[in-house]
Write a protein that holds these residues in place. Structure first.
Motif, PDB file in Angstrom:
ATOM      1  N   GLY A  22     -43.186   4.029 -23.496  1.00  0.00           N
ATOM      2  CA  GLY A  22     -44.189   4.489 -22.547  1.00  0.00           C
ATOM      3  C   GLY A  22     -44.885   3.305 -21.901  1.00  0.00           C
ATOM      4  O   GLY A  22     -44.750   2.158 -22.316  1.00  0.00           O
ATOM      5  N   ASP A  23     -45.639   3.563 -20.871  1.00  0.00           N
ATOM      6  CA  ASP A  23     -46.322   2.517 -20.126  1.00  0.00           C
ATOM      7  C   ASP A  23     -47.671   2.219 -20.764  1.00  0.00           C
ATOM      8  O   ASP A  23     -48.725   2.605 -20.266  1.00  0.00           O
ATOM      9  CB  ASP A  23     -46.507   2.946 -18.665  1.00  0.00           C
ATOM     10  N   GLY A  24     -47.605   1.578 -21.916  1.00  0.00           N
ATOM     11  CA  GLY A  24     -48.838   1.194 -22.575  1.00  0.00           C
ATOM     12  C   GLY A  24     -49.559   2.329 -23.258  1.00  0.00           C
ATOM     13  O   GLY A  24     -50.699   2.183 -23.665  1.00  0.00           O
ATOM     14  N   ASP A  25     -48.910   3.486 -23.380  1.00  0.00           N
ATOM     15  CA  ASP A  25     -49.605   4.608 -23.993  1.00  0.00           C
ATOM     16  C   ASP A  25     -49.434   4.625 -25.503  1.00  0.00           C
ATOM     17  O   ASP A  25     -49.987   5.479 -26.185  1.00  0.00           O
ATOM     18  CB  ASP A  25     -49.122   5.942 -23.401  1.00  0.00           C
ATOM     19  N   GLY A  26     -48.643   3.681 -26.047  1.00  0.00           N
ATOM     20  CA  GLY A  26     -48.554   3.539 -27.489  1.00  0.00           C
ATOM     21  C   GLY A  26     -47.919   4.705 -28.195  1.00  0.00           C
ATOM     22  O   GLY A  26     -48.285   5.012 -29.319  1.00  0.00           O
ATOM     23  N   ILE A  27     -46.959   5.383 -27.571  1.00  0.00           N
ATOM     24  CA  ILE A  27     -46.301   6.503 -28.233  1.00  0.00           C
ATOM     25  C   ILE A  27     -45.454   5.975 -29.376  1.00  0.00           C
ATOM     26  O   ILE A  27     -44.614   5.114 -29.198  1.00  0.00           O
ATOM     27  CB  ILE A  27     -45.424   7.289 -27.244  1.00  0.00           C
ATOM     28  N   TYR A  28     -45.674   6.508 -30.559  1.00  0.00           N
ATOM     29  CA  TYR A  28     -44.973   6.053 -31.759  1.00  0.00           C
ATOM     30  C   TYR A  28     -43.644   6.780 -31.901  1.00  0.00           C
ATOM     31  O   TYR A  28     -43.588   8.002 -31.808  1.00  0.00           O
ATOM     32  CB  TYR A  28     -45.856   6.333 -32.972  1.00  0.00           C
ATOM     33  N   THR A  29     -42.570   6.037 -32.102  1.00  0.00           N
ATOM     34  CA  THR A  29     -41.274   6.681 -32.284  1.00  0.00           C
ATOM     35  C   THR A  29     -40.676   6.418 -33.650  1.00  0.00           C
ATOM     36  O   THR A  29     -39.831   7.172 -34.096  1.00  0.00           O
ATOM     37  CB  THR A  29     -40.270   6.208 -31.215  1.00  0.00           C
ATOM     38  N   GLY A  30     -41.080   5.353 -34.335  1.00  0.00           N
ATOM     39  CA  GLY A  30     -40.562   5.107 -35.673  1.00  0.00           C
ATOM     40  C   GLY A  30     -39.440   4.100 -35.701  1.00  0.00           C
ATOM     41  O   GLY A  30     -39.343   3.223 -34.852  1.00  0.00           O
ATOM     42  N   PHE A  31     -38.553   4.235 -36.686  1.00  0.00           N
ATOM     43  CA  PHE A  31     -37.481   3.272 -36.890  1.00  0.00           C
ATOM     44  C   PHE A  31     -36.564   3.219 -35.666  1.00  0.00           C
ATOM     45  O   PHE A  31     -36.237   4.251 -35.083  1.00  0.00           O
ATOM     46  CB  PHE A  31     -36.639   3.666 -38.099  1.00  0.00           C
ATOM     47  N   PHE A  83     -39.558  16.091 -28.535  1.00  0.00           N
ATOM     48  CA  PHE A  83     -40.180  14.775 -28.675  1.00  0.00           C
ATOM     49  C   PHE A  83     -39.152  13.672 -28.465  1.00  0.00           C
ATOM     50  O   PHE A  83     -39.388  12.704 -27.733  1.00  0.00           O
ATOM     51  CB  PHE A  83     -40.829  14.642 -30.052  1.00  0.00           C
ATOM     52  N   CYS A  84     -37.993  13.812 -29.105  1.00  0.00           N
ATOM     53  CA  CYS A  84     -36.962  12.781 -28.967  1.00  0.00           C
ATOM     54  C   CYS A  84     -36.249  12.875 -27.624  1.00  0.00           C
ATOM     55  O   CYS A  84     -35.897  11.852 -27.031  1.00  0.00           O
ATOM     56  CB  CYS A  84     -35.960  12.885 -30.118  1.00  0.00           C
ATOM     57  N   LEU A  85     -36.042  14.090 -27.115  1.00  0.00           N
ATOM     58  CA  LEU A  85     -35.398  14.237 -25.811  1.00  0.00           C
ATOM     59  C   LEU A  85     -36.217  13.572 -24.714  1.00  0.00           C
ATOM     60  O   LEU A  85     -35.679  12.924 -23.812  1.00  0.00           O
ATOM     61  CB  LEU A  85     -35.212  15.720 -25.482  1.00  0.00           C
ATOM     62  N   GLU A  86     -37.537  13.694 -24.799  1.00  0.00           N
ATOM     63  CA  GLU A  86     -38.408  13.167 -23.755  1.00  0.00           C
ATOM     64  C   GLU A  86     -38.704  11.681 -23.928  1.00  0.00           C
ATOM     65  O   GLU A  86     -38.823  10.944 -22.946  1.00  0.00           O
ATOM     66  CB  GLU A  86     -39.724  13.954 -23.748  1.00  0.00           C
ATOM     67  N   ASN A  87     -38.814  11.220 -25.177  1.00  0.00           N
ATOM     68  CA  ASN A  87     -39.265   9.853 -25.422  1.00  0.00           C
ATOM     69  C   ASN A  87     -38.146   8.878 -25.769  1.00  0.00           C
ATOM     70  O   ASN A  87     -38.242   7.689 -25.467  1.00  0.00           O
ATOM     71  CB  ASN A  87     -40.305   9.851 -26.545  1.00  0.00           C
ATOM     72  N   VAL A  88     -37.096   9.365 -26.426  1.00  0.00           N
ATOM     73  CA  VAL A  88     -35.957   8.504 -26.780  1.00  0.00           C
ATOM     74  C   VAL A  88     -34.688   9.280 -26.424  1.00  0.00           C
ATOM     75  O   VAL A  88     -33.951   9.729 -27.298  1.00  0.00           O
ATOM     76  CB  VAL A  88     -35.974   8.134 -28.283  1.00  0.00           C
ATOM     77  N   PRO A  89     -34.424   9.472 -25.126  1.00  0.00           N
ATOM     78  CA  PRO A  89     -33.363  10.396 -24.701  1.00  0.00           C
ATOM     79  C   PRO A  89     -31.962  10.018 -25.148  1.00  0.00           C
ATOM     80  O   PRO A  89     -31.082  10.872 -25.180  1.00  0.00           O
ATOM     81  CB  PRO A  89     -33.479  10.374 -23.169  1.00  0.00           C
ATOM     82  N   ASP A  90     -31.738   8.741 -25.511  1.00  0.00           N
ATOM     83  CA  ASP A  90     -30.401   8.359 -25.966  1.00  0.00           C
ATOM     84  C   ASP A  90     -30.241   8.497 -27.475  1.00  0.00           C
ATOM     85  O   ASP A  90     -29.205   8.147 -28.034  1.00  0.00           O
ATOM     86  CB  ASP A  90     -30.077   6.923 -25.547  1.00  0.00           C
ATOM     87  N   SER A  91     -31.260   9.019 -28.161  1.00  0.00           N
ATOM     88  CA  SER A  91     -31.181   9.186 -29.610  1.00  0.00           C
ATOM     89  C   SER A  91     -30.560  10.527 -29.956  1.00  0.00           C
ATOM     90  O   SER A  91     -30.372  11.392 -29.101  1.00  0.00           O
ATOM     91  CB  SER A  91     -32.574   9.094 -30.237  1.00  0.00           C
ATOM     92  N   SER A  92     -30.268  10.716 -31.254  1.00  0.00           N
ATOM     93  CA  SER A  92     -29.670  11.970 -31.701  1.00  0.00           C
ATOM     94  C   SER A  92     -30.719  13.041 -31.937  1.00  0.00           C
ATOM     95  O   SER A  92     -30.464  14.221 -31.718  1.00  0.00           O
ATOM     96  CB  SER A  92     -28.872  11.736 -32.987  1.00  0.00           C
ATOM     97  N   GLY A  93     -31.950  12.625 -32.410  1.00  0.00           N
ATOM     98  CA  GLY A  93     -32.979  13.598 -32.724  1.00  0.00           C
ATOM     99  C   GLY A  93     -32.513  14.551 -33.824  1.00  0.00           C
ATOM    100  O   GLY A  93     -31.422  14.412 -34.366  1.00  0.00           O
ATOM    101  N   PRO A  94     -33.308  15.565 -34.159  1.00  0.00           N
ATOM    102  CA  PRO A  94     -34.712  15.730 -33.807  1.00  0.00           C
ATOM    103  C   PRO A  94     -35.597  14.703 -34.544  1.00  0.00           C
ATOM    104  O   PRO A  94     -35.149  14.034 -35.468  1.00  0.00           O
ATOM    105  CB  PRO A  94     -35.038  17.153 -34.272  1.00  0.00           C
ATOM    106  N   TYR A  95     -36.853  14.619 -34.138  1.00  0.00           N
ATOM    107  CA  TYR A  95     -37.805  13.712 -34.756  1.00  0.00           C
ATOM    108  C   TYR A  95     -37.944  14.047 -36.236  1.00  0.00           C
ATOM    109  O   TYR A  95     -38.203  15.190 -36.607  1.00  0.00           O
ATOM    110  CB  TYR A  95     -39.147  13.849 -34.050  1.00  0.00           C
ATOM    111  N   SER A  96     -37.726  13.047 -37.106  1.00  0.00           N
ATOM    112  CA  SER A  96     -37.639  13.306 -38.542  1.00  0.00           C
ATOM    113  C   SER A  96     -38.427  12.291 -39.352  1.00  0.00           C
ATOM    114  O   SER A  96     -38.644  11.152 -38.918  1.00  0.00           O
ATOM    115  CB  SER A  96     -36.171  13.276 -39.003  1.00  0.00           C
ATOM    116  N   ILE A  97     -38.835  12.717 -40.543  1.00  0.00           N
ATOM    117  CA  ILE A  97     -39.493  11.848 -41.515  1.00  0.00           C
ATOM    118  C   ILE A  97     -38.431  11.372 -42.504  1.00  0.00           C
ATOM    119  O   ILE A  97     -37.652  12.180 -43.021  1.00  0.00           O
ATOM    120  CB  ILE A  97     -40.601  12.601 -42.272  1.00  0.00           C
TER     121      ILE A  97
END
Length: 287
Positions: A22-31, A83-97
């Motif tokens: 993101g543009d300085g918005d500090g969105i956390y994506t993880g590993f 979350f992953c589609l919008e923020n890390v579109p080339d990832s497999s997702g879904p957002y996981s712990i």
């Protein structure tokens, strides 16, 4: 659908393991993907790949209530997928712990699960130290598609009762039985830890009349008199066995994601519907 829980406010480890977008918005994506994959090379203190006195076991828990390490994919919520589609579109997702625990090299005597981070590269999380993740491939999906219990098309014929006359139009209709998966029904299974939904589609049906002719392929399901558009006229008396073959295509959705086309097709034949074609005779009677 359940929502994504808030990510932790602070990075729980080495900054190299994490990425902000993101543009300085500090969105956390993880590993990152590399660091998620590298977990397979990590061992507990005092253990190593050369002398594995103990190992780490890992599980990726989709970040939706009520999922847990014991049931990591019980719920696949829209928020986690998007979350992953919008923020890390080339990832497999879904957002996981990502959870981790120690165990003996043979997997026995496991400890308690503890959270070590989060990731959008869910299919890159390994099962254990020294065991790289098995990623879901297109070939696996195609193979599973061909294992689908497709519905076998049944031919309904009019006139009914298994007999007709020469030169009389016969109407054919495709009927889907209760058994098996017909077009637009969804077959759900699990492949290498992913929920895979396969939805058959109708490419075309071919009506085999049993006298050397056929109608189609067509997407028409036919019908009875007078509106049915799949008809055939037998020119001579015979005993024939009409049936219908269907070519299925398919669509797939992985972990609640969008539907995409499966690059393959499968053809199945339905049961025969024996039909007697009789010749009519005209007779003159004296009054």
């Amino acid at each position: 659908m359940s929502g994504v829980t808030d990510p932790p406010p602070d990075d729980p480890g080495d900054d190299d393991f994490f990425s902000d977008i993101g543009d300085g918005d500090g969105i956390y994506t993880g590993f990152t993907q590399d660091k998620t994959t590298a977990l397979a090379q990590t061992y507990p203190p005092g253990s190593s790949a050369e002398i594995p006195t103990s190992i780490y076991q890992y599980v990726a828990v989709i970040n939706c209530a009520p999922n847990s390490p014991e049931q990591p994919r019980l719920e696949i919520c829209d928020a986690s997928v998007n979350f992953c589609l919008e923020n890390v579109p080339d990832s497999s997702g879904p957002y996981s712990i990502i959870y981790r625990r120690t165990a003996e090299p043979d997997g026995s005597s496991p400890g308690d699960w503890s959270e070590i981070g989060r990731t959008c590269w869910t299919d890159s999380v390994p099962a254990a130290s020294g065991s790289p993740a098995v990623e879901l491939t297109e070939a696996m999906i195609v193979e599973q598609f061909h294992r689908t219990d497709f519905a076998l098309p049944r031919a309904v014929i009019q006139p009914p009762d298994g007999s007709t006359l020469v030169n009389l139009p016969v109407y054919f209709q495709l009927d889907w039985p209760a058994a098996g998966f017909e077009p637009d029904e969804v077959d759900t299974t699990t492949l290498v830890g992913h929920e895979v939904r396969i939805r058959p589609t109708l490419i075309g049906a071919t009506y085999v009349t049993g006298d050397g002719s056929s109608i189609g392929p067509t997407t028409s399901l036919g019908g009875g008199y007078p509106d049915g558009d799949v008809t055939h006229t037998y020119e001579r008396s015979a005993e024939v066995s009409p049936h219908i073959t269907v070519e299925y295509g398919g669509e797939v959705s992985v972990d609640g994601g969008e539907w995409t086309t499966i690059p393959s097709s499968a053809t199945v034949a339905g049961p025969a519907a024996p039909l007697r074609v009789l010749a009519s005779k005209n007779r003159l009677y004296d009054n």
